[in-house]
Design a protein around this motif. Structure first.
Motif, PDB file in Angstrom:
ATOM      1  N   LEU A 234     -11.382  37.873   1.134  1.00  0.00           N
ATOM      2  CA  LEU A 234     -11.059  37.599   2.528  1.00  0.00           C
ATOM      3  C   LEU A 234     -10.345  36.257   2.678  1.00  0.00           C
ATOM      4  CD1 LEU A 234     -11.376  38.792   5.374  1.00  0.00           C
ATOM      5  CD2 LEU A 234     -13.519  37.530   5.592  1.00  0.00           C
ATOM      6  N   GLN A 235     -10.663  35.308   1.810  1.00  0.00           N
ATOM      7  CA  GLN A 235     -10.004  34.009   1.876  1.00  0.00           C
ATOM      8  C   GLN A 235      -8.525  34.100   1.516  1.00  0.00           C
ATOM      9  OE1 GLN A 235     -12.688  31.760  -0.719  1.00  0.00           O
ATOM     10  NE2 GLN A 235     -13.373  30.617   1.078  1.00  0.00           N
ATOM     11  N   PHE A 236      -8.164  35.117   0.751  1.00  0.00           N
ATOM     12  CA  PHE A 236      -6.770  35.268   0.330  1.00  0.00           C
ATOM     13  C   PHE A 236      -5.884  35.844   1.429  1.00  0.00           C
ATOM     14  CE2 PHE A 236      -8.976  34.762  -3.609  1.00  0.00           C
ATOM     15  CZ  PHE A 236      -8.057  34.212  -4.494  1.00  0.00           C
ATOM     16  N   VAL A 237      -6.479  36.408   2.478  1.00  0.00           N
ATOM     17  CA  VAL A 237      -5.703  36.994   3.569  1.00  0.00           C
ATOM     18  C   VAL A 237      -5.951  36.247   4.879  1.00  0.00           C
ATOM     19  CG1 VAL A 237      -5.578  39.271   2.522  1.00  0.00           C
ATOM     20  CG2 VAL A 237      -7.519  38.712   3.999  1.00  0.00           C
ATOM     21  N   SER A 238      -6.422  35.014   4.779  1.00  0.00           N
ATOM     22  CA  SER A 238      -6.735  34.210   5.957  1.00  0.00           C
ATOM     23  C   SER A 238      -5.980  32.887   5.890  1.00  0.00           C
ATOM     24  CB  SER A 238      -8.252  33.970   6.038  1.00  0.00           C
ATOM     25  OG  SER A 238      -8.574  33.151   7.134  1.00  0.00           O
ATOM     26  N   PRO A 239      -4.697  32.876   6.257  1.00  0.00           N
ATOM     27  CA  PRO A 239      -3.865  31.678   6.064  1.00  0.00           C
ATOM     28  C   PRO A 239      -4.308  30.460   6.862  1.00  0.00           C
ATOM     29  CG  PRO A 239      -2.688  33.354   7.331  1.00  0.00           C
ATOM     30  CD  PRO A 239      -3.922  34.000   6.804  1.00  0.00           C
ATOM     31  N   LEU A 240      -5.034  30.639   7.958  1.00  0.00           N
ATOM     32  CA  LEU A 240      -5.457  29.484   8.740  1.00  0.00           C
ATOM     33  C   LEU A 240      -6.733  28.842   8.193  1.00  0.00           C
ATOM     34  CD1 LEU A 240      -4.757  30.598  12.430  1.00  0.00           C
ATOM     35  CD2 LEU A 240      -3.259  29.438  10.794  1.00  0.00           C
ATOM     36  N   SER A 241      -7.308  29.424   7.148  1.00  0.00           N
ATOM     37  CA  SER A 241      -8.508  28.846   6.539  1.00  0.00           C
ATOM     38  C   SER A 241      -8.158  27.866   5.426  1.00  0.00           C
ATOM     39  CB  SER A 241      -9.409  29.954   5.979  1.00  0.00           C
ATOM     40  OG  SER A 241      -8.772  30.618   4.904  1.00  0.00           O
ATOM     41  N   TRP A 242      -6.863  27.671   5.163  1.00  0.00           N
ATOM     42  CA  TRP A 242      -6.459  26.810   4.053  1.00  0.00           C
ATOM     43  C   TRP A 242      -6.033  25.417   4.496  1.00  0.00           C
ATOM     44  CZ3 TRP A 242      -2.433  31.097   2.837  1.00  0.00           C
ATOM     45  CH2 TRP A 242      -3.107  32.279   2.473  1.00  0.00           C
ATOM     46  N   SER A 243      -6.126  25.124   5.794  1.00  0.00           N
ATOM     47  CA  SER A 243      -5.647  23.827   6.279  1.00  0.00           C
ATOM     48  C   SER A 243      -6.476  22.666   5.743  1.00  0.00           C
ATOM     49  CB  SER A 243      -5.641  23.800   7.809  1.00  0.00           C
ATOM     50  OG  SER A 243      -6.891  24.214   8.325  1.00  0.00           O
TER      51      SER A 243
END
Length: 287
Positions: A234-243
């Motif tokens: 799920l972390q790989f498809v959640s671009p706003l979680s990488w800020s």
């Protein structure tokens, strides 16, 4: 060449309008409160131990998922009216053309995103000024928080909203970390702004806000219960979680997205959505 000049002129006009608008004052106030909540406790701890605070706390302020939600909410507010065309915007479209205007709008989004990131950096220094120590290294306090944050909070009675990662301190220098964090926050904010503009051009205003809200909720879930419920994918498809720096796998262990993947998705998404929005909006010249 004339098209580029028109786009840059539109970008400058839109940037000045956005920076001088009443909504910007609300955003600034919220950023000040947000930053004070994050950094003021560091001054209390520094005063307790009689040691200075190095000016490098900025990379760690998005340590908790809730802090990322606040950050994403500020970005959503910042770009909530991106792509709207009021009377003056219609005049700009009439003078420069649809394609040049949309290109200028997207350039304005990117500029605003990095200005937002830089303003957060400046506020991190402002609220640690009472106890700041201008050290090129991480400093005693940040090293101590990286190794024994719980003990420090227990001794001082101060609750911190940041996590100083010992891994980040070991891999990067303070300047490198600050610049990487600036780029991460800027690119994630630009991604959201371009996403809103893309959906507004192709679907509607509500669709852009809804898509950004979904990604914000997904980021919160991916960085908390999502890992245990659905696994790491799920972390790989959640671009706003990488800020936040802790959302990126700097050691390439495979547990989270690596930096190459993260920056490819951000920049690739911004470029693809921008070209699509310009193409779609530009076709209105032919209709």
């Amino acid at each position: 060449m004339a098209e580029i000049r028109k786009s840059l002129r539109c970008c400058g006009i839109l940037l000045r309008r956005d920076l001088g608008g009443p909504k910007m004052w609300l955003i600034v106030v919220m950023m000040v409160v947000f930053s004070f909540y994050n950094y003021a406790p560091l001054c209390t701890i520094a005063d307790f131990y009689k040691v200075p605070v190095a000016p490098w706390a900025y990379p760690f302020f998005l340590s908790f998922p809730t802090m990322q939600v606040v950050n994403n909410g500020l970005c959503l507010l910042l770009f909530s009216d991106t792509g709207e065309t009021d009377g003056y915007a219609e005049l700009m479209v009439a003078r420069s053309g649809h394609r040049a205007y949309m290109t200028g709008q997207l350039l304005c989004v990117i500029c605003m995103a990095f200005l937002y990131a830089a303003a957060l950096w400046a506020l991190s220094i402002l609220f640690t000024l009472p106890e700041i120590g201008w050290d090129a290294d991480w400093g005693v306090l940040l090293h101590t928080l990286a190794e024994s944050s719980g003990q420090v909070q227990g001794q001082t009675g101060v609750n911190l909203s940041i996590i100083v990662s010992p891994e980040v301190l070991a891999i990067f220098t303070p300047i490198e970390t600050t610049l990487i964090c600036l780029v991460c926050i800027g690119l994630s904010a630009a991604f959201m702004g371009v996403l809103i503009c893309f959906f507004r051009v192709f679907v509607s205003r509500q669709a852009g806000i809804f898509a950004s809200g979904v990604l914000t909720a997904m980021a919160l879930f991916a960085n908390s219960l999502g890992v245990f419920t659905f696994g790491k994918w799920l972390q790989f498809v959640s671009p706003l979680s990488w800020s936040g720096l802790l959302g990126i796998d700097w050691y390439h262990s495979g547990f989270a997205p690596g930096p190459e993947y993260v920056f490819t998705v951000w920049t690739g998404g911004i470029v693809v959505m921008s070209f699509a929005a310009v193409w779609k909006f530009g076709r209105r010249d032919l209709e």
